[in-house]
Design a protein around this motif. Structure first.
Motif, short mmCIF file in Angstrom:
data_model
loop_
_atom_site.label_atom_id
_atom_site.label_comp_id
_atom_site.label_asym_id
_atom_site.label_seq_id
_atom_site.Cartn_x
_atom_site.Cartn_y
_atom_site.Cartn_z
N MET A 198 0.84 -1.21 0.00
CA MET A 198 0.00 0.00 0.00
C MET A 198 0.88 1.26 0.00
SD MET A 198 -3.12 1.08 2.52
CE MET A 198 -3.73 2.77 2.57
N ALA A 199 1.90 1.28 0.84
CA ALA A 199 2.81 2.45 0.89
C ALA A 199 3.50 2.63 -0.46
CB ALA A 199 3.83 2.27 2.00
N LEU A 249 0.87 -1.66 9.58
CA LEU A 249 2.29 -1.81 9.88
C LEU A 249 2.55 -1.76 11.39
CD1 LEU A 249 3.83 0.31 6.96
CD2 LEU A 249 3.70 -2.19 7.13
N GLN A 250 1.68 -2.42 12.16
CA GLN A 250 1.90 -2.53 13.61
C GLN A 250 2.96 -3.59 13.87
OE1 GLN A 250 0.70 -0.90 16.36
NE2 GLN A 250 -0.35 0.54 15.01
N ILE A 251 3.87 -3.28 14.79
CA ILE A 251 4.94 -4.22 15.15
C ILE A 251 4.36 -5.51 15.76
CG2 ILE A 251 6.80 -4.57 16.83
CD1 ILE A 251 7.85 -2.80 14.75
N ASP A 252 3.43 -5.36 16.69
CA ASP A 252 2.83 -6.51 17.37
C ASP A 252 1.77 -7.12 16.46
OD1 ASP A 252 1.35 -8.27 18.88
OD2 ASP A 252 1.16 -6.97 20.64
N PRO A 253 1.98 -8.37 15.98
CA PRO A 253 1.03 -8.96 15.04
C PRO A 253 -0.40 -9.03 15.58
CG PRO A 253 2.73 -10.56 15.69
CD PRO A 253 3.13 -9.23 16.26
N SER A 254 -0.55 -9.13 16.92
CA SER A 254 -1.91 -9.22 17.48
C SER A 254 -2.63 -7.87 17.44
CB SER A 254 -1.87 -9.74 18.92
OG SER A 254 -1.30 -8.76 19.77
N LYS A 255 -1.86 -6.78 17.26
CA LYS A 255 -2.50 -5.45 17.17
C LYS A 255 -2.67 -5.01 15.72
CE LYS A 255 -0.73 -3.75 21.61
NZ LYS A 255 0.60 -4.33 21.89
N PHE A 290 -6.76 9.40 5.90
CA PHE A 290 -7.34 8.07 6.13
C PHE A 290 -6.36 6.99 5.67
CE2 PHE A 290 -11.03 10.91 5.42
CZ PHE A 290 -11.59 10.81 6.69
N ALA A 291 -5.68 7.26 4.54
CA ALA A 291 -4.68 6.30 4.03
C ALA A 291 -3.55 6.15 5.05
CB ALA A 291 -4.13 6.80 2.70
N LEU A 292 -3.09 7.27 5.61
CA LEU A 292 -2.02 7.22 6.61
C LEU A 292 -2.46 6.41 7.82
CD1 LEU A 292 -0.54 10.85 6.68
CD2 LEU A 292 0.66 8.75 6.03
N ASP A 293 -3.71 6.61 8.23
CA ASP A 293 -4.21 5.89 9.41
C ASP A 293 -4.27 4.38 9.15
OD1 ASP A 293 -5.43 6.14 12.17
OD2 ASP A 293 -6.98 4.98 11.12
N TRP A 320 2.29 4.82 -3.39
CA TRP A 320 2.66 6.25 -3.45
C TRP A 320 4.16 6.44 -3.68
CZ3 TRP A 320 -1.41 4.85 -0.18
CH2 TRP A 320 -2.61 5.57 -0.35
N THR A 321 5.00 5.66 -2.98
CA THR A 321 6.45 5.87 -3.09
C THR A 321 7.01 5.32 -4.40
OG1 THR A 321 6.98 3.77 -2.01
CG2 THR A 321 6.74 5.71 -0.57
N ARG A 322 6.26 4.41 -5.03
CA ARG A 322 6.61 3.76 -6.31
C ARG A 322 7.84 2.86 -6.20
NH1 ARG A 322 2.67 5.72 -10.26
NH2 ARG A 322 3.85 4.45 -11.74
N SER A 323 8.27 2.57 -4.99
CA SER A 323 9.44 1.73 -4.78
C SER A 323 9.29 1.06 -3.42
CB SER A 323 10.67 2.64 -4.81
OG SER A 323 11.83 1.89 -4.69
N PRO A 324 9.75 -0.20 -3.25
CA PRO A 324 9.58 -0.87 -1.95
C PRO A 324 10.13 0.00 -0.82
CG PRO A 324 10.37 -2.43 -3.58
CD PRO A 324 10.43 -1.06 -4.24
#
Length: 371
Positions: free
Chosen positions: A224-225, A301-307, A292-295, A228-232
């Motif tokens: 998704m990011a 991209l939460q570090i904790d997989p459960s969150k 909204f996209a940023l949110d 916009w950035t057009r690159s990984p």
């Protein structure tokens, strides 16, 4: 000729058509550890298909288990946003293929992959287009996760898009069924050597072997990011480098943010940066103007997989329901009559690190930026 080779040559596959008799290869469109992919035409119906060659070189024990798994999973999954497996074909064994039959998986043909589209400066995605891409991507993932399948190789090159604007998740070579318990009632244990490094979530990098759908959501967030950035966005050279890049963007990986992460196998073996602040929104803001996209990116991209947000919740996010609405991608794609695949595109360069205060580059030029 050995008796085994002779036997192979004489084998008949009555339900498996001869690939070269039925299909005419037109051009090579992909290459990877899995083998080669060709664009081909059905000689009788003129239908265009994709032919994926099953690598048999290293096989001592017959048909590769990874290909069997991919075929089985694709037979189970029937959804608009998952690539369709049409049939399996083979070529006759002979001296040119060391007396081993070559097998091909025949798929519906998609004109583009997302990595190919993003590497072309002339392809412009509006906010509505990006919404439609992500909506279909999450729909496909929601469907496979509901069917208890993990993709395990989410990346822009594995996201196909037809000229009519329909997105298809592809390359299920690393996919597998998952469950929350193993046969003995404990947590299941899978390999963590999956997912291309740049899209690999922190739990896999730290050695977690009991994981679930959230690993695919992390990859979807990276994709998704990239719209916009057009690159990984995180191009690590090693597991250590990848962990450092994740920490710089998402903050330090520590038990305060993610309980018990310090108990993972590799937590003490890798150098996990301390004292890093989370900067997902701040660092992506120069590219992603939509709040909204940023949110949503922040939640994926939460570090904790459960969150980390799941696909169902993500699809209900305001991002998809606020104006502009998701657009029909076929309108934008109709301006491009050339197929775009990562394999045919120039290699995607590593850009320089963008500083948060940098203004977004003008939209009429192609820019490559990497965090």
């Amino acid at each position: 000729m050995s008796s085994h080779a002779k036997l192979m040559e004489e084998l008949e596959f009555p339900y498996c058509e001869n690939a070269s008799e039925k299909y005419e290869k037109l051009t090579k469109i992909g290459q990877g550890t899995f083998g080669e992919v060709f664009k081909a035409r059905d000689r009788k119906t003129k239908r265009i298909v994709a032919m994926k060659k099953v690598l048999m070189e290293n096989e001592k024990e017959g048909f590769p288990i990874t290909a069997l798994r991919e075929i089985r999973i694709l037979q189970l999954l029937n959804h608009e946003n998952v690539v369709k497996l049409i049939e399996i074909c083979r070529s006759r064994a002979g001296p040119y293929n060391r007396f081993k039959s070559t097998f091909y998986l025949i798929f519906e043909f998609c004109e583009h992959d997302l990595a190919g589209l993003l590497s072309n400066a002339n392809v412009k995605f509006t906010l509505g287009d990006i919404k439609r891409v992500m909506q279909q991507l999450l729909n496909g993932l929601y469907f496979i996760h509901t069917n208890k399948i993990l993709h395990r190789d989410m990346k822009a090159a594995n996201v196909l898009i037809t000229k009519n604007g329909v997105l298809k998740l592809a390359d299920f070579g690393l996919a597998r069924a998952y469950s929350s318990l193993n046969q003995k009632g404990g947590p299941p244990r899978y390999t963590n050597r999956v997912v291309t490094l740049w899209y690999r979530p922190p739990e896999l990098l730290l050695g977690e072997r009991s994981y679930g759908p959230s690993i695919d959501v992390w990859g979807a967030g990276c994709i998704m990011a990239e719209m916009w950035t057009r690159s990984p966005i995180m191009q690590g050279n090693t597991e250590q480098h990848q962990i450092t890049l994740i920490s710089q963007l998402c903050g330090s990986i520590c038990p305060e943010v993610w309980p018990d992460c310090d108990k993972l196998d590799l937590y003490d073996k890798l150098e996990v940066p301390k004292g890093m602040k989370r900067k997902v929104k701040e660092r992506l803001k120069p590219y992603v103007k939509d709040q909204f996209a940023l949110d949503l990116l922040d939640k994926m991209l939460q570090i904790d997989p459960s969150k980390r947000v799941d696909c169902d919740t993500a699809l209900n996010h305001d991002f998809f329901w606020e104006d502009p609405s998701p657009s029909d991608l076929s309108i934008m794609l109709s301006r491009h009559n050339q197929s775009m695949f990562e394999y045919l595109a120039p290699p995607r360069r590593r850009g320089h690190v963008p500083q948060p205060q940098q203004a977004r580059p003008p939209t009429d030029q192609h820019f490559e930026r990497v965090f």
